[in-house]
Scaffold this motif. Structure first.
Motif, PDB file in Angstrom:
ATOM      1  N   LYS B  41       0.860  -1.200   0.000  1.00 23.31           N
ATOM      2  CA  LYS B  41       0.000   0.000   0.000  1.00 23.31           C
ATOM      3  C   LYS B  41       0.895   1.248   0.000  1.00 23.31           C
ATOM      4  O   LYS B  41       1.924   1.277   0.679  1.00 23.31           O
ATOM      5  CB  LYS B  41      -0.851  -0.010   1.262  1.00 23.31           C
ATOM      6  CG  LYS B  41      -1.962   1.027   1.271  1.00 23.31           C
ATOM      7  CD  LYS B  41      -2.845   0.814   2.506  1.00 23.31           C
ATOM      8  CE  LYS B  41      -4.112   1.642   2.471  1.00 23.31           C
ATOM      9  NZ  LYS B  41      -3.951   3.054   2.623  1.00 23.31           N
ATOM     10  N   SER B  44      -2.015   7.530   1.220  1.00 24.58           N
ATOM     11  CA  SER B  44      -3.124   8.164   0.510  1.00 24.58           C
ATOM     12  C   SER B  44      -2.712   9.571   0.073  1.00 24.58           C
ATOM     13  O   SER B  44      -1.726  10.115   0.550  1.00 24.58           O
ATOM     14  CB  SER B  44      -4.336   8.253   1.425  1.00 24.58           C
ATOM     15  OG  SER B  44      -4.094   9.219   2.430  1.00 24.58           O
ATOM     16  N   TYR B  63      -0.324  10.670  -8.767  1.00 24.37           N
ATOM     17  CA  TYR B  63      -0.932   9.353  -8.542  1.00 24.37           C
ATOM     18  C   TYR B  63      -1.701   8.878  -9.774  1.00 24.37           C
ATOM     19  O   TYR B  63      -1.685   7.709 -10.112  1.00 24.37           O
ATOM     20  CB  TYR B  63      -1.877   9.412  -7.330  1.00 24.37           C
ATOM     21  CG  TYR B  63      -1.178   9.177  -6.014  1.00 24.37           C
ATOM     22  CD1 TYR B  63       0.144   9.580  -5.826  1.00 24.37           C
ATOM     23  CD2 TYR B  63      -1.810   8.552  -4.950  1.00 24.37           C
ATOM     24  CE1 TYR B  63       0.784   9.374  -4.621  1.00 24.37           C
ATOM     25  CE2 TYR B  63      -1.181   8.336  -3.736  1.00 24.37           C
ATOM     26  CZ  TYR B  63       0.124   8.760  -3.578  1.00 24.37           C
ATOM     27  OH  TYR B  63       0.754   8.548  -2.392  1.00 24.37           O
ATOM     28  N   GLU B  67      -1.118   5.475 -11.958  1.00 24.23           N
ATOM     29  CA  GLU B  67      -2.200   4.530 -12.211  1.00 24.23           C
ATOM     30  C   GLU B  67      -2.354   4.272 -13.707  1.00 24.23           C
ATOM     31  O   GLU B  67      -2.534   3.138 -14.140  1.00 24.23           O
ATOM     32  CB  GLU B  67      -3.484   5.122 -11.645  1.00 24.23           C
ATOM     33  CG  GLU B  67      -4.372   4.119 -10.952  1.00 24.23           C
ATOM     34  CD  GLU B  67      -5.641   4.776 -10.469  1.00 24.23           C
ATOM     35  OE1 GLU B  67      -5.549   5.839  -9.803  1.00 24.23           O
ATOM     36  OE2 GLU B  67      -6.719   4.256 -10.788  1.00 24.23           O
ATOM     37  N   GLU B  73      -2.516   0.570  -8.447  1.00 28.32           N
ATOM     38  CA  GLU B  73      -3.944   0.387  -8.699  1.00 28.32           C
ATOM     39  C   GLU B  73      -4.738   0.785  -7.463  1.00 28.32           C
ATOM     40  O   GLU B  73      -4.276   0.625  -6.328  1.00 28.32           O
ATOM     41  CB  GLU B  73      -4.243  -1.068  -9.092  1.00 28.32           C
ATOM     42  CG  GLU B  73      -3.677  -2.079  -8.117  1.00 28.32           C
ATOM     43  CD  GLU B  73      -3.609  -3.469  -8.736  1.00 28.32           C
ATOM     44  OE1 GLU B  73      -3.256  -3.583  -9.914  1.00 28.32           O
ATOM     45  OE2 GLU B  73      -3.928  -4.441  -8.017  1.00 28.32           O
ATOM     46  N   LYS B  74      -5.898   1.357  -7.742  1.00 26.40           N
ATOM     47  CA  LYS B  74      -6.772   1.770  -6.658  1.00 26.40           C
ATOM     48  C   LYS B  74      -7.649   0.605  -6.292  1.00 26.40           C
ATOM     49  O   LYS B  74      -8.173  -0.076  -7.167  1.00 26.40           O
ATOM     50  CB  LYS B  74      -7.653   2.918  -7.147  1.00 26.40           C
ATOM     51  CG  LYS B  74      -7.362   4.228  -6.444  1.00 26.40           C
ATOM     52  CD  LYS B  74      -8.500   5.200  -6.679  1.00 26.40           C
ATOM     53  CE  LYS B  74      -8.045   6.607  -6.396  1.00 26.40           C
ATOM     54  NZ  LYS B  74      -8.533   7.547  -7.385  1.00 26.40           N
ATOM     55  N   ARG B  76     -11.059  -0.211  -4.236  1.00 26.69           N
ATOM     56  CA  ARG B  76     -12.184   0.537  -3.673  1.00 26.69           C
ATOM     57  C   ARG B  76     -12.196   0.477  -2.147  1.00 26.69           C
ATOM     58  O   ARG B  76     -12.177  -0.597  -1.561  1.00 26.69           O
ATOM     59  CB  ARG B  76     -13.494  -0.011  -4.237  1.00 26.69           C
ATOM     60  CG  ARG B  76     -14.667   0.897  -3.918  1.00 26.69           C
ATOM     61  CD  ARG B  76     -15.851   0.517  -4.744  1.00 26.69           C
ATOM     62  NE  ARG B  76     -15.580   0.782  -6.162  1.00 26.69           N
ATOM     63  CZ  ARG B  76     -16.533   1.033  -7.037  1.00 26.69           C
ATOM     64  NH1 ARG B  76     -17.772   1.066  -6.670  1.00 26.69           N
ATOM     65  NH2 ARG B  76     -16.234   1.252  -8.298  1.00 26.69           N
ATOM     66  N   THR B  80      -4.579   3.078  -2.399  1.00 24.21           N
ATOM     67  CA  THR B  80      -3.789   2.827  -3.599  1.00 24.21           C
ATOM     68  C   THR B  80      -2.664   1.840  -3.279  1.00 24.21           C
ATOM     69  O   THR B  80      -2.003   1.962  -2.250  1.00 24.21           O
ATOM     70  CB  THR B  80      -3.201   4.147  -4.125  1.00 24.21           C
ATOM     71  OG1 THR B  80      -4.275   5.054  -4.343  1.00 24.21           O
ATOM     72  CG2 THR B  80      -2.447   3.952  -5.424  1.00 24.21           C
TER      73      THR B  80
END
Lengths: 238, 135, 266
Positions: B41, B44, B63, B67, B73-74, B76, B80
């Motif tokens: 991770k 943020s 960011y 991506e 990758e984000k 949900r 990220t």
């Protein structure tokens, strides 16, 4: 091209024979954190007072949120005046109550959250506060409002470093994910310049340079560098 | 120039250059060097903006580009993450290699050296390096 | 937020705002407690003095005391001024003037609050006067035997007429106070001397008019004890003047709002 929230055309304001604003042309883009930068006496405060209707231009046109400045449009503006203080007989909680009753869009839940973050006890009285604490309170009163335009006139001047850092962090946290335009004037750029999306440099009542901060960096260097370059040759107190 | 630590990442921001490029570059290089591992991770946008004391829009821009390149990758509601695809990081490293070489060749050519000259220099450098390894 | 609600909220905050501004605190003005102590002391000294004066047969009558209060109208004026000046002295004028309400609302709320404050002061001072009158009577009865009922009642009734007049003057005096303070912060500064001149004429007219309009029976003759306070010392024409004063008060307050809107000098 984004829409502009404040639009000035050829604004002039004189005090005696001194030009506070001298045919100023400015267009401020929406939903950005905008730095209004310049030395003392460059017209920043007069410009803000004009947006809030306190000062009327001698000539020229000004539109704020598509309307003329005045008490009607002030519903949608949160304004921290230059060198302002707060009512000494209020407590933090009392000031929040005042704001809730009198300032449209004031969100008390948000204000309390900010107050916790900035370490402001609710029962603290303004007359017993340090300047930094009072500044934090006034800033919360502005930031906790759901209005499209927030104007902060020299929010960092005369404030200790700890308060300043707290304030900057608070702004970054709370103001970032909202659709608001924030105008911040300052003449102490170094620590805060990373916050700005957009910058407007004022000198002797004129806008001498403006643009996206990232583009300005690519072209001229840091805001701090630009500032030093401009005003080293200017008449100001450098 | 300020050095700031955000989680496992270290940033050096120079306010006289576009900030978004610096953030992008520094995260990319941390990825390529393996300083942050696959599937890890990353901070943020808000954490990053907070720690670097810069506008979140600037962080966001970097960011988004990471991506778009498929390096992050984000997920949900979770934040990220670095891509879990080893393949992707490999290709990225390969791209970097290509980029560095192009850069080097461009510079050499602008000084007027031919491919043969460059090859000669490289071989000389190579044997010297081997020599120094032996000692 | 309905506007009448905002108006009364503004009035409420105005009433709550203390007398002490930051500037006064810095200057180290007397705290309220000490001030109160002095007031009580003065009250006692004054009481003793008047009782003594009566005993010495100096021709002193209790209602002569009202002469000392002839300056009260000027205090009303000060309350109007303070309402505006405090914003500037506290450096809060920027917040106040950018509240999203019309200048009429902002000034109107200050005006009404100042009126209520002056009304309060008048009621309190009148009540104090009654207390004083009764205490005086008690002192005299101890010294001479027999409470001077007549004198005390005449004193209270004389004061009633005077306070009736003060309340009638109050709207105008407060509005002038507001205007004088507002002018100081606008480009209309140059009319300040004119306002003071106007006030001087008005004051002269009032103090003179009180004696001239009815020479046989007026406020002064009541205070001095020449005539009985049993009937109104004011001729009817005086009430017309008062009503004209109220209309003028309204116009001056509107004018203050106009100045703040269009001629502010910040």
């Amino acid at each position: 091209m984004t829409a502009s929230i404040v639009n000035c055309q050829q604004i002039t304001k004189r005090y005696g024979d001194k030009h506070a604003l001298d045919e100023l042309n400015v267009s401020i883009p929406e939903n950005k954190i905008v730095g209004i930068l310049g030395p003392n006496g460059s017209g920043k405060s007069t410009f803000f007072r004009m947006i809030t209707g306190l000062v009327k231009p001698d000539s020229g046109e000004i539109e704020v949120l598509g309307k003329r400045p005045g008490s009607g449009i002030n519903r949608e503006i949160a304004y921290l005046p230059d060198r302002a203080r707060w009512y000494p007989n209020h407590t933090v909680a009392g000031a929040f109550e005042w704001a809730e009753k009198l300032l449209p869009g004031f969100d008390i839940a948000n204000a309390k959250e900010l107050a916790d973050f900035m370490e402001m006890k609710r029962d603290m009285r303004v007359s017993g506060m340090s300047r930094g604490q009072e500044a934090r309170l006034m800033l919360i009163l502005c930031m906790a409002r759901n209005v499209p335009l927030i104007i902060l006139d020299e929010p960092f001047s005369g404030i200790d470093v700890i308060s300043r850092e707290r304030i900057i962090e608070g702004m970054i946290d709370y103001l970032s994910d909202r659709d608001q335009t924030i105008l911040i004037s300052t003449h102490e750029i170094y620590e805060v310049e990373g916050m700005f999306d957009y910058a407007i440099f004022l000198n002797q009542g004129k806008a001498i340079l403006s643009g996206d901060t990232e583009e300005l960096r690519a072209q001229y260097g840091s805001m701090h560098d630009i500032f030093r370059q401009f005003y080293r040759y200017g008449k100001g107190g450098f | 120039m300020d050095i700031r630590q955000v989680g496992a990442l270290t940033f050096q921001l120079d306010f006289s250059q576009p900030l978004y490029e610096q953030i992008l570059e520094q995260i990319r290089s941390a990825l390529a060097k393996g300083e942050i591992g696959l599937g890890e991770k990353i901070p943020s946008v808000r954490e990053m903006a907070h720690a670097l004391k810069i506008n979140p829009n600037t962080v966001m821009r970097a960011y988004k580009e990471l991506e778009r390149d498929g390096l992050t990758e984000k997920r949900r509601g979770q934040g990220t993450f670095v891509t879990t695809s080893e393949e992707r990081v490999k290709t990225f490293r390969a791209e970097l290699v290509k980029e560095y070489i192009d850069d080097f060749l461009n510079k050499m050519e602008s000084l007027g050296y031919s491919w043969e000259d460059i090859e000669g220099y490289m071989q000389e450098r190579g044997s010297r390096r081997k020599g120094s390894d032996l000692t | 937020m309905p506007s009448s609600n905002v108006f009364w909220t503004l009035v409420k905050y105005e009433l709550k705002s203390g007398y002490m501004t930051r500037k006064k605190m810095r200057k180290g003005k007397m705290p309220q407690k000490i001030w109160l102590m002095y007031a009580v002391l003065l009250f006692i000294v004054f009481l003793c003095f008047t009782v003594y004066a009566t005993n010495q047969h100096w021709g002193f009558q209790l209602r002569n005391v009202w002469y000392f209060t002839l300056g009260l109208p000027w205090m009303l004026f000060g309350y109007g001024m303070g309402a505006i000046k405090n914003e500037w002295e506290n450096s809060t004028e920027g917040w106040w003037l950018t509240l999203p309400y019309s200048r009429n609302t902002l000034i109107g709320a200050k005006y009404i609050a100042a009126l209520l404050k002056t009304l309060y002061i008048l009621l309190v001072t009148y009540a104090l006067a009654i207390v004083y009158g009764v205490l005086y009577g008690v002192c005299i009865s101890v010294l001479k035997g027999g409470f001077p009922l007549h004198e005390v009642i005449f004193f209270i009734v004389s004061g009633f007429w005077w306070y009736l007049l003060l309340m009638g003057l109050m709207p105008l005096m407060v509005s002038i106070g507001v205007l004088v303070a507002v002018i100081k912060y606008t480009n209309a500064k140059y009319i300040s001397p004119l306002i003071y001149f106007f006030m001087f004429i008005l004051g002269y007219g009032m103090y003179g008019g009180l004696g001239v309009m009815n020479q046989k029976h007026n406020l002064y003759s009541i205070f001095s004890g020449e005539t009985s306070p049993g009937s109104s010392p004011f001729p009817v024409v005086f009430f017309y003047f008062l009503i004209a004063g109220w209309i003028l008060a309204y116009l001056l307050t509107r004018f203050s709002a106009y100045l703040l809107k269009n001629k502010l000098d910040v």
